[in-house]
Design an enzyme around this catalytic site. Structure first.
Site, PDB file in Angstrom:
ATOM      1  N   ILE A  79      69.288  -5.701  12.595  1.00 54.79           N
ATOM      2  CA  ILE A  79      69.627  -6.736  13.583  1.00 54.79           C
ATOM      3  C   ILE A  79      68.724  -7.922  13.258  1.00 54.79           C
ATOM      4  O   ILE A  79      67.503  -7.775  13.194  1.00 54.79           O
ATOM      5  CB  ILE A  79      69.316  -6.224  15.007  1.00 54.79           C
ATOM      6  CG1 ILE A  79      70.127  -4.969  15.335  1.00 54.79           C
ATOM      7  CG2 ILE A  79      69.488  -7.326  16.045  1.00 54.79           C
ATOM      8  CD1 ILE A  79      71.573  -5.190  15.629  1.00 54.79           C
ATOM      9  N   LYS A 110      70.730  -5.546   3.560  1.00 61.24           N
ATOM     10  CA  LYS A 110      69.802  -4.465   3.887  1.00 61.24           C
ATOM     11  C   LYS A 110      68.365  -4.967   4.023  1.00 61.24           C
ATOM     12  O   LYS A 110      67.706  -4.688   5.015  1.00 61.24           O
ATOM     13  CB  LYS A 110      69.886  -3.390   2.792  1.00 61.24           C
ATOM     14  CG  LYS A 110      68.882  -2.266   2.949  1.00 61.24           C
ATOM     15  CD  LYS A 110      69.212  -1.429   4.184  1.00 61.24           C
ATOM     16  CE  LYS A 110      68.024  -0.731   4.784  1.00 61.24           C
ATOM     17  NZ  LYS A 110      67.133  -1.585   5.560  1.00 61.24           N
ATOM     18  N   HIS A 147      70.712  -9.262   8.282  1.00 60.60           N
ATOM     19  CA  HIS A 147      72.149  -9.486   8.472  1.00 60.60           C
ATOM     20  C   HIS A 147      72.417 -10.165   9.815  1.00 60.60           C
ATOM     21  O   HIS A 147      72.892  -9.559  10.760  1.00 60.60           O
ATOM     22  CB  HIS A 147      72.879  -8.136   8.370  1.00 60.60           C
ATOM     23  CG  HIS A 147      74.365  -8.233   8.489  1.00 60.60           C
ATOM     24  ND1 HIS A 147      75.095  -9.352   8.133  1.00 60.60           N
ATOM     25  CD2 HIS A 147      75.295  -7.322   8.923  1.00 60.60           C
ATOM     26  CE1 HIS A 147      76.384  -9.123   8.348  1.00 60.60           C
ATOM     27  NE2 HIS A 147      76.532  -7.901   8.833  1.00 60.60           N
ATOM     28  N   CYS A 167      71.390   1.269   6.774  1.00 56.60           N
ATOM     29  CA  CYS A 167      72.013   0.245   7.622  1.00 56.60           C
ATOM     30  C   CYS A 167      71.282  -1.084   7.541  1.00 56.60           C
ATOM     31  O   CYS A 167      70.052  -1.129   7.545  1.00 56.60           O
ATOM     32  CB  CYS A 167      71.992   0.692   9.087  1.00 56.60           C
ATOM     33  SG  CYS A 167      72.638   2.346   9.360  1.00 56.60           S
ATOM     34  N   SER A 168      72.057  -2.168   7.553  1.00 58.37           N
ATOM     35  CA  SER A 168      71.442  -3.489   7.628  1.00 58.37           C
ATOM     36  C   SER A 168      70.883  -3.664   9.037  1.00 58.37           C
ATOM     37  O   SER A 168      71.354  -3.042   9.978  1.00 58.37           O
ATOM     38  CB  SER A 168      72.485  -4.561   7.324  1.00 58.37           C
ATOM     39  OG  SER A 168      73.592  -4.426   8.195  1.00 58.37           O
ATOM     40  N   CYS A 189      81.891 -10.428  10.726  1.00 62.10           N
ATOM     41  CA  CYS A 189      80.739 -10.603   9.839  1.00 62.10           C
ATOM     42  C   CYS A 189      81.086 -11.465   8.635  1.00 62.10           C
ATOM     43  O   CYS A 189      80.214 -11.793   7.851  1.00 62.10           O
ATOM     44  CB  CYS A 189      80.202  -9.252   9.403  1.00 62.10           C
ATOM     45  SG  CYS A 189      79.903  -8.159  10.778  1.00 62.10           S
TER      46      CYS A 189
END
Lengths: 131, 386, 348
Positions: B209, B328, B332, B206-207, B83
């Site tokens: 998809i 977020k 991402h 969570c970030s 990442c």
């Protein structure tokens, strides 16, 4: 998973073989070719203890595809008395009752059970110590 | 070494871009950066992409992107550091310009993540962890950060509500970002009322998809001055690594690679952490933002979440963290994230941030922190108004 | 002296009650419970199979044997649920306990008799001097077809025995086997569940074979039922071993310690071997134990064991079978059981 990948890791996964640096005594799991503490390249094989203490854990509820039948499942990091740490699934447990510091026993189990045609992979999972 | 500056930035609306392909999203962002810089020819391209191979089966990313950008025959490289691939692309682009090998370089990042199922994406992302000793056992990325959160919250007695303040702040900022994937505010109770992903993390920790790309044009400061365009100087670059396996670290929640990369970038820039006016950090999960702000030195160990809960990281706080909305809210697209951070900091330093999220008082020094895996790679840059 | 130098068992913690299965198939639970003399059975989770049960049992046996695994010359796993159709279970067990590559491995299969078969061959190899120690395991994660009578009993568990000559816990003084071609239970290639011949599995199969083996070994040893402290029979359910014991003149007291089926179910190749472990757990030096297995197809292996002084030091070097049977258990519903046992159809 292609069989050679499973086969190669058997000493670590089946027998919990780790290595100790012959110069500074640092323990590595999995074994390495060079000690990151002192740079020495000779090691002695040791077997890890059968018990450890839970340092942290989580419950996986959205797994990767090969674990989809098993979710939710717990996974954590345990610390052995020799200071080494290891990650693994926590099974035969009440997901709501896991606690940091809990004593865990290692048991030989199937890992990645999703397919019906490939080579089976086995390793150790953690079971809360109950006897 | 020649001094390097950013003379153009390009981004696009991030999200689930069903109608756009891997190459299309790259080209859209890349063209925007060329237009912003006012150039039509680059000497070299560096593209950060985590895993075109697993997401869309496309490797050889440098060549295909150069070709579709209308720049065929130039040198083009694909760099990967999970990442942190975007941050790494910037760092490699800086080296090319600074060394004198190229005068105008595009540093870009791209990821097309929605052309696969949810668990397929989980599988692809997990390739950034230790395959034989972590992923083999069934861990996922939310799982790794959840384990960090579990140990951290236990040690520092952090509450669920305090942790929830981080995604709330992210969405507050992201709601003002027209390029964000999820540009809407959320309430603090929404987080723990949502779906659990990996205890103690919920979906809103969570970030997402994301499909997306971002690009920036690098050249020498000398050249930038000639171009008569507003430019932002890159004064510091630091990168560091750590054990790929979380279990092998001395601390389960201290991001050593971020600490080292941050110190090295500051040293190169001749700055202290208190000189930084705004920062974009790698908040792939709520807990990650807090741990990064500690490792960079903005807050003392154990104070990251509490500082965020106290508003110290808000747009008008002690140090505005993720004015873009962060991973977020903005999204991402893993390989693009590091360059997306640069786009935001350049906008903030130019005073061009849209939607009311421009930090007051004309920030002069910004920082980006991009991270790979559970912290095994970290890339930090310092950008300054000259 | 040839006999057992180490023994150990493994039983999964999950159980399902007869009522829970009966509810799904509209069967009358009380009559099943009474007819089978069985109230619940063990259920393996998806990460448990014959190999993992065998490794756990073998490790418990090693703890009691106090030997170097490298001295084990052969590993034999008897089961009707080997995880692979082609590829041995024994090599995985041997690799896990660390006795490779200087050893012999073979998998045995003979319905519920595969475990005692491994024990029989192991004793022979030790006695002949071919091997210093042999690890013999009987274990299964057996499956009964949904709704079939077997579904109420088909359970999971394993027992492992290390046979040797030195520091023996229980000496094997006599063996006798009784074999005929009696097709009472079978599974053809490519079939998922076994089939059985209903009431034909009783009188002409189980009872005739077990009684034949009992008569043979009593004659060979010159002993009568009264000479034994304990007896263990194969236990496809709770009722058969009680009935055959009564027919042969054994008392409930002799049967009791190794009679696990009422709460464990039928662990197939593990059944009489696990019964032997729980009997050894409570035995005294000098005790004589008769063990008679049964495997459909059909045959019985019978053994006379004489417990030595070493039982006193050895029995608590590893977990007792009664602990595995009684403690830390958790009940699952039929849906969970069906998921664990891959009885739910999914797209591949």
């Amino acid at each position: 998973m292609f069989p050679s990948r499973i086969w190669r890791e058997m000493p670590q996964r089946y027998r919990l073989e780790a290595s100790t640096c012959k110069k500074c005594g640092k323990i590595f799991y999995p074994p390495r070719l060079i000690c990151d503490k002192c740079g020495y390249r000779k090691f002695e094989k040791i077997n890890l203890p059968e018990e450890g203490k839970l340092k942290t854990f989580t419950v996986i509820r959205t797994p990767a595809s090969q674990f989809s039948d098993e979710a939710p499942y717990a996974i954590g990091i345990i610390r052995f008395s020799n200071g080494l740490q290891m990650m693994g699934q926590i099974v035969d447990c009440d997901l709501e009752k896991l606690k940091i510091g809990q004593a865990m026993r290692l048991e030989f189990r199937r890992v990645q059970t999703h397919d019906t045609h490939g080579v089976l992979s086995y390793a150790h999972k953690f079971v809360p110590k109950w006897y | 070494m020649r001094d390097v500056a950013v003379v153009g930035i390009g981004i696009m609306k991030w999200g689930e871009l069903w109608e756009k392909s891997f190459r299309d999203i790259f080209v859209e962002a890349a063209l925007n950066s060329l237009d912003d810089a006012g150039v039509d020819k680059i000497d070299s391209l560096v593209v950060g992409c985590m895993t075109g191979g697993l997401f869309v089966g496309q490797e050889h990313v440098g060549a295909i992107m150069a070709d579709y950008l209308g720049q065929k025959n130039i040198p083009a490289a694909h760099v990967e550091s999970a990442c942190a691939s975007g941050g790494l692309a910037l760092r490699q682009g800086i080296f090319e310009v600074a060394s004198g090998m190229s005068d105008i370089v595009m540093a870009a990042g791209v990821e097309k993540m929605t052309d696969t199922s949810g668990d397929g994406a989980t599988y692809a992302l997990a390739a950034a962890a230790d395959q034989e000793y972590e992923v083999f056992h069934g861990v996922t990325f939310p799982g790794l950060y959840a384990m960090m959160a579990c140990a951290y919250m236990n040690k520092y007695k952090v509450t669920r509500k305090q942790l929830s303040s981080i995604p709330v702040k992210a969405h507050h900022n992201g709601a003002m970002n027209p390029y964000a994937q999820y540009p809407f505010p959320i309430k603090i109770e929404d987080v723990a009322n949502g779906v659990k992903v990996a205890d103690p993390l919920y979906l809103l920790d969570c970030s997402p998809i994301t499909d997306g790309a971002a690009a920036c044009i690098l050249t020498t400061v000398e050249n930038a001055k000639k171009m008569k365009k507003p430019y932002i100087k890159i004064t510091g670059s630091g990168m560091a690594t750590d054990t790929i396996a979380l279990s092998q670290r001395d601390s389960l929640f201290w991001l050593k690679s971020t600490e080292i990369a941050g110190k090295n970038a500051l040293k190169m820039a001749g700055r202290k952490i208190s000189d930084i006016d705004c920062v974009e950090v790698h908040d792939c999960f709520s807990i990650a933002e807090a741990l990064v702000t500690e490792a960079l030195g903005f807050f003392k160990p154990g104070m990251g979440v509490k500082a965020a809960a106290a508003g110290k990281t808000a747009l008008d706080g002690q140090i505005p963290v993720n004015p873009s909305g962060g991973l977020k809210s903005k999204g991402h697209p893993v390989g693009a994230t590091g360059i997306g951070q640069v786009v935001e900091i350049v906008k903030q330093l130019r005073g061009e941030a849209e939607g009311g999220r421009q930090i007051k008082g004309s920030p002069k020094i910004g920082m980006t922190q991009n991270m790979g895996g559970s912290g095994a790679s970290a890339v930090v840059h310092i950008l300054e108004v000259e | 002296m040839v006999g057992i130098v180490g023994y150990g068992a493994q039983i999964p913690r999950h159980r399902i009650k007869v009522e829970e299965i009966a509810k799904v198939w509209g069967a009358d639970a009380p009559s099943y419970k009474k007819g089978l003399m069985l109230s619940e059975k063990s259920v393996p989770t998806p990460d448990v199979d014959t190999i993992t049960l065998s490794v756990a049992a073998a490790r418990n046996a090693l703890k009691r044997a106090l030997i170097n695994p490298k001295d084990i010359g052969a590993v034999y796993v008897g089961s009707e649920s080997h995880p692979y159709a082609v590829k041995p279970s024994g090599t995985t067990v041997a690799e896990a306990i660390g006795c490779v590559p200087d050893c012999h491995c073979a998998d045995f299969e003979f319905a519920c008799k595969a475990g005692s078969e491994a024990m029989f061959v192991g004793l022979g190899l030790v006695k002949s001097g071919f091997c210093k120690y042999v690890l013999a395991i009987g274990g299964d994660t057996s499956q009964g077809a949904p709704g079939d009578a077997l579904e109420y009993s088909a359970a999971a568990g394993a027992a492992a025995f290390i046979m040797g000559k030195k520091d023996v816990i229980a000496e094997c003084t006599h063996t006798y086997s009784f074999m005929t071609d009696t097709p009472d239970f079978w599974r053809r290639e490519h079939e998922f569940y076994p089939q059985h011949a209903g009431r034909f599995t009783g009188e002409p199969a189980y009872f005739r074979t077990v009684k034949g083996a009992a008569a043979g070994i009593l004659k060979k040893a010159g002993m009568t039922p009264k000479d034994f402290d304990y007896v263990i029979f194969h236990q496809p359910n709770g009722k058969f071993p009680q009935r055959v014991g009564k027919m042969l003149g054994f008392t409930k007291k002799q049967i009791e310690p190794g009679w696990l089926a009422p709460r464990l179910g039928n662990t197939y190749s593990g059944a009489s071997p696990i019964g032997l472990t729980s009997t050894l757990d409570i035995s005294k030096p000098g005790d004589k134990i008769l063990m008679i297995s049964y495997g459909s197809g059909a045959g019985s292996d019978a053994f006379v064991w004489k417990v030595t002084d070493r039982i006193k030091e050895a029995r608590d070097l590893a977990v007792r079978t009664s602990t595995l049977l009684d403690k830390n258990i958790t009940y699952v519903d039929y849906g969970t059981y069906a998921k664990y046992r891959h009885k739910i159809l999914k797209n591949k």
